[in-house]
Write a protein that holds these residues in place. Structure first.
Motif, PDB file in Angstrom:
ATOM      1  N   ASN A  89      49.701  81.345 174.765  1.00 33.31           N
ATOM      2  CA  ASN A  89      49.723  82.279 175.892  1.00 33.31           C
ATOM      3  C   ASN A  89      50.655  83.422 175.505  1.00 33.31           C
TER       4      ASN A  89
ATOM      5  N   ASP B 259      56.582  74.462 172.717  1.00 41.98           N
ATOM      6  CA  ASP B 259      56.200  74.590 174.120  1.00 41.98           C
ATOM      7  C   ASP B 259      54.746  74.145 174.226  1.00 41.98           C
TER       8      ASP B 259
ATOM      9  N   TYR C 249      49.561  73.128 177.359  1.00 37.71           N
ATOM     10  CA  TYR C 249      48.097  73.090 177.535  1.00 37.71           C
ATOM     11  C   TYR C 249      47.441  71.941 176.780  1.00 37.71           C
TER      12      TYR C 249
ATOM     13  N   SER D  91      54.073  70.324 179.950  1.00 35.29           N
ATOM     14  CA  SER D  91      53.805  70.719 181.333  1.00 35.29           C
ATOM     15  C   SER D  91      52.541  70.010 181.813  1.00 35.29           C
TER      16      SER D  91
ATOM     17  N   VAL E 148      55.598  69.598 187.637  1.00 36.01           N
ATOM     18  CA  VAL E 148      55.682  68.406 186.793  1.00 36.01           C
ATOM     19  C   VAL E 148      55.725  68.789 185.316  1.00 36.01           C
TER      20      VAL E 148
END
Ligand code: PMP
Length: 398
Positions: A183, A211, A214, A243, A255
């Protein structure tokens, strides 16, 4: 005291949202949103979530706090999703996991941990990266730098430039990598590039900070975890943030988790106690509801199978829309080759058009995207795809 505060301009994406809402055109299209949408333009509650939520609701007998580290069942479930069962880091007891308010909360806790370990830590972010990385990491006191990542002209990862920059990062500093579905650009690392990156991190003592917002939306749950698992196998220290906003559709429930891999059990215990202490200092206790739902889904074979089906449906829809849009644009004979849209992954891609063309799309055709030309592929559907392709072709022509 408050007089010293300067007004902060509203987020650019929120401004576009306001314009979109005010637009009365029946054919308006919103490609600026940051959430998944289905064919009907909704962001639905997954069926597995609805069912698990019912079970959690009826089983719940107290609203007392969960522990600082959150729901242990959730943490175990997330570790297994990230690492797969039997991963050496898990088997050796070298992973510390704390449930956090969303991936954003995880990034914040991780950033504070790095800063506490060494206040001079510098973190390198991809150029471009998710804009919220900057305030989240900066507020923790980290010093931020950037490495080249996406080649806007060639529409691909400029891995040579990235590797060159990572090779110059000092030992003990960190490189933030998007686990998959980058992203905003949608261009992910290949497995060979992950391997080369692991070599570089190993050689230069660089700590990978992944990170992972997705998982399951690029190539599938297992394939998407390739980089995370490789790094955790090869490097003594790895920081991962997960995530559940996108892959469980639990956005507003907040969450997520931070998972840190340490070189040995003793350091793992130290990391775990520091993670809990930092979480305590920021928000004290995590929210329960969403994590309880995820824990339920991941511990029940039937619910987990349903979740995997629903996740796969989202993934296939995104990838199908990518191919569809690229084909529709090719049919219109646009001067730009948009086949890269089909090859990229996740919700986002840059169309690579100018700011003026983005504004024309909005003002003449009621097609809304952010000024960087980032689109959310999920905003496209069978009803609007021809209109969107016509509009893009039109602004490219004039
Ligand atoms: N990282 C990236 C790259 C993201 O795109 C997002 C969500 N937009 C997040 C982290 C965090 O999301 P959340 O806090 O909703 O879990």
């Amino acid at each position: 005291m408050l007089d010293t505060l300067k007004p902060i301009p509203p987020d650019a994406i929120l401004g576009i949202m306001v314009l979109y809402r005010a637009d009365q055109a029946p054919n308006k299209v919103d490609l600026s949103v940051g959430v998944y949408q289905d064919e009907a333009g909704r962001t639905p509650v997954l069926e597995c979530v609805k069912r698990a939520e019912g079970e959690v609701y009826s089983a719940e007998d107290s609203k007392t706090y969960v522990g600082i580290a959150g729901n242990p069942g959730f943490n175990r479930g997330i570790e297994e999703l990230l690492f797969g069962s039997g991963h050496p880091a898990l088997a050796d007891g070298r992973v510390a996991t704390v449930q956090t308010p969303g991936g954003s909360g995880g990034l914040s806790v991780a950033a504070h941990l790095m800063h506490r370990a060494n206040p001079d830590t510098r973190v390198w972010l991809s150029k471009p990266s998710w804009p919220n990385h900057l305030p989240l990491l900066r507020l923790a006191g980290l010093r931020l730098e950037h490495y080249p990542y996406y080649d806007q002209r060639a529409k691909r990862v400029d891995f040579e430039a990235m590797a060159d920059a990572v090779g110059r990062i000092g030992s003990g500093d960190s490189v933030l990598i998007h686990g998959c579905c980058h992203n905003p650009c949608g261009a992910d690392l290949s497995q060979a590039q992950w391997q080369a990156l692991a070599d570089l991190c190993e050689r230069h003592g660089v700590v990978p900070f992944i990170d992972f917002a997705y998982q399951g939306l690029a190539e599938g749950l297992e394939d998407d975890a390739y980089g995370v698992r490789l790094m955790a196998e090869r490097l003594p220290e790895v920081v991962i943030v997960a995530s559940c906003s996108k892959n469980f559709g639990l956005y507003r429930e907040r969450v997520g988790a931070v998972c840190v891999v340490s070189p040995d059990r003793e350091r793992n215990l130290r990391v775990a106690s520091n993670l809990s202490n930092i979480a305590r200092g920021i928000y004290s206790m995590p929210p329960d509801h969403g994590a309880a739902i995820v824990a339920r889904i991941l511990s029940d074979a039937g619910l987990k199978a349903l979740w995997m089906e629903e996740l796969e449906e989202m993934r296939l829809r995104l990838n199908g829309l990518r191919t569809l849009l690229a084909d529709k644009l090719a049919e219109r004979g646009t001067s730009t080759d948009f086949s890269f849209v089909a090859n990229e992954r996740g919700m986002f891609s840059f169309l690579g058009i100018s700011r003026e063309q983005v504004i024309r799309l909005r003002e003449e055709f009621h097609v809304y995207l952010v000024e960087s030309s980032r689109i959310n592929v999920a905003g496209i559907n069978q009803r609007n795809v021809d209109y969107v392709a016509d509009a893009i072709a039109a602004v490219l022509q004039a």
